[in-house]
Design an enzyme around this catalytic site. Sequence first.
Site, PDB file in Angstrom:
ATOM      1  N   TYR A  83       2.042   5.226   6.711  1.00 36.02           N
ATOM      2  CA  TYR A  83       2.717   4.407   5.683  1.00 36.02           C
ATOM      3  C   TYR A  83       4.045   3.873   6.227  1.00 36.02           C
ATOM      4  CZ  TYR A  83       5.683   3.469   1.607  1.00 36.02           C
ATOM      5  OH  TYR A  83       6.569   2.908   0.721  1.00 36.02           O
ATOM      6  N   TYR A 124       0.909  -1.160   0.000  1.00 33.24           N
ATOM      7  CA  TYR A 124       0.000   0.000   0.000  1.00 33.24           C
ATOM      8  C   TYR A 124       0.943   1.202   0.000  1.00 33.24           C
ATOM      9  CZ  TYR A 124      -3.869   3.053   1.380  1.00 33.24           C
ATOM     10  OH  TYR A 124      -4.833   4.027   1.415  1.00 33.24           O
TER      11      TYR A 124
END
Length: 285
Positions: free
Chosen positions: A127, A63
Site C-alpha cells: 500500500y 486502494y
Amino acid sequence: MINILVTGGNGQLATCIKDLESTYSDLNFIYANSAQLNIADFDAVQQFFSTTNFQYCINCAAYTAVDKAESDQEKATEVNVVGAKNLAIACAEKNATLIQVSTDFVFNGEKSVAYTETDTTNPTGVYGATKLEGELEVAKNLEQHFVIRTSWLYSENGNNFMKTMIKLSEGRDLLTIVADQIGTPTYATDLAETIIKIITTNNTQYGVYHYSNEGVASWYDFAKAIFEESNIKIKVLPIPSKAFPTPAKRPHFSVLDKTKIKTNLQIEIPYWRDSLKKALANSYE
Ligand SMILES: NC(=O)c1ccc[n+]([C@@H]2O[C@H](COP(=O)([O-])OP(=O)(O)OC[C@H]3O[C@@H](n4cnc5c(N)ncnc54)[C@H](OP(=O)(O)O)[C@@H]3O)[C@@H](O)[C@H]2O)c1
C-alpha cells in the site's frame, strides 16, 4: 465560482468534503464515485475531463485496504499508481491543479522524531509503496500539484478505527489493542478543511505537504480515548504488534511534522483528542 472535481466520491474523505460544502458558497463541487469515474482507466479519465469543467481535482480515490494490498498488488498499483498518473496527465492537459492525498505509510517508521517532507521514504508494504509511486507520477506529470500526506484518518463517515472500536465494544468487556505503533489520528473533516483552504487561498506553492492532527498517540491510546469520550465502559489492554500479526508490516512510528503546511497556509491544527470529541459528537447526533 471555482469548480472542483472530487474523485472517489463515496469514500470517507470525499464524504467529509461533501458535509462541508454548504459553508463555501463560491465553490462548486462535482463528485465522481468509482462507478462514474474509474481513475485507473485512462480513456475514461480523458472522456470525463473533456466533458466536465473544473479548475481543481481532489483525488480521494485510492486502494486503501492495507493488508489486502499485500496479495493484490496489481489492483493496488492500478488505482494508486496508474490512477494518480492518469489524473495528473489529464490535469496537465486541462491546466487544472491536482490535490493528491497520500499517506504516512511512505515511511518505514524507524525515526523517533516527526517526519518532514524531505525525509527519506521507504515504505514497509505494498500500500505505502504504491501510494509513494503515485506521488512520484503526479510530480513527474504535472507542475500544478499538491501531495498531502496524512495519517490514521477517521470520521463519522465510512470505515475507520473509531467506528470499528465502537462496534467492537458492543457485547464485549475487554479489547486488546496494539500499543507499539505510534502516530497521530486525524479527523478527516480537519483535513478536508485544509484541502479546501489551499483552493480558497489560490495557493501556488506546489509540492509535498504533511497534514495530521496535533499530538502523538498509539492505537491503544486512541482506542482508550474513543471509549472515555463516549462513556463506554470497557477494559482495554495494550499488546505489542507481534501479538497481532497482519499481512502488511506497518511503521512503528509515523508522526508527521506539519511545520511546512502550518507556515504556508497560516493554519492552527487541532489537537487530535479535541477533534475526536467533535467526531464523536457528530456520530451520536
Ligand atoms: N483511511 C486512512 O486511515 C488513511 C490514512 C492515510 C492516508 N489515507 C489516504 O487518504 C485518501 C482518502 O482515504 P479514505 O479514508 O477516504 O479512503 P476510502 O474511504 O477507502 O475511499 C476511497 C474511495 O476510492 C474509491 N476507489 C477505489 N478505486 C477506485 C478507482 N479505480 N476509481 C475511482 N475511485 C476508486 C473507492 O470506491 P469503491 O468503494 O467504490 O471502490 C472509495 O470510495 C486516500 O488517498 C488514502 O490513501 C487514508
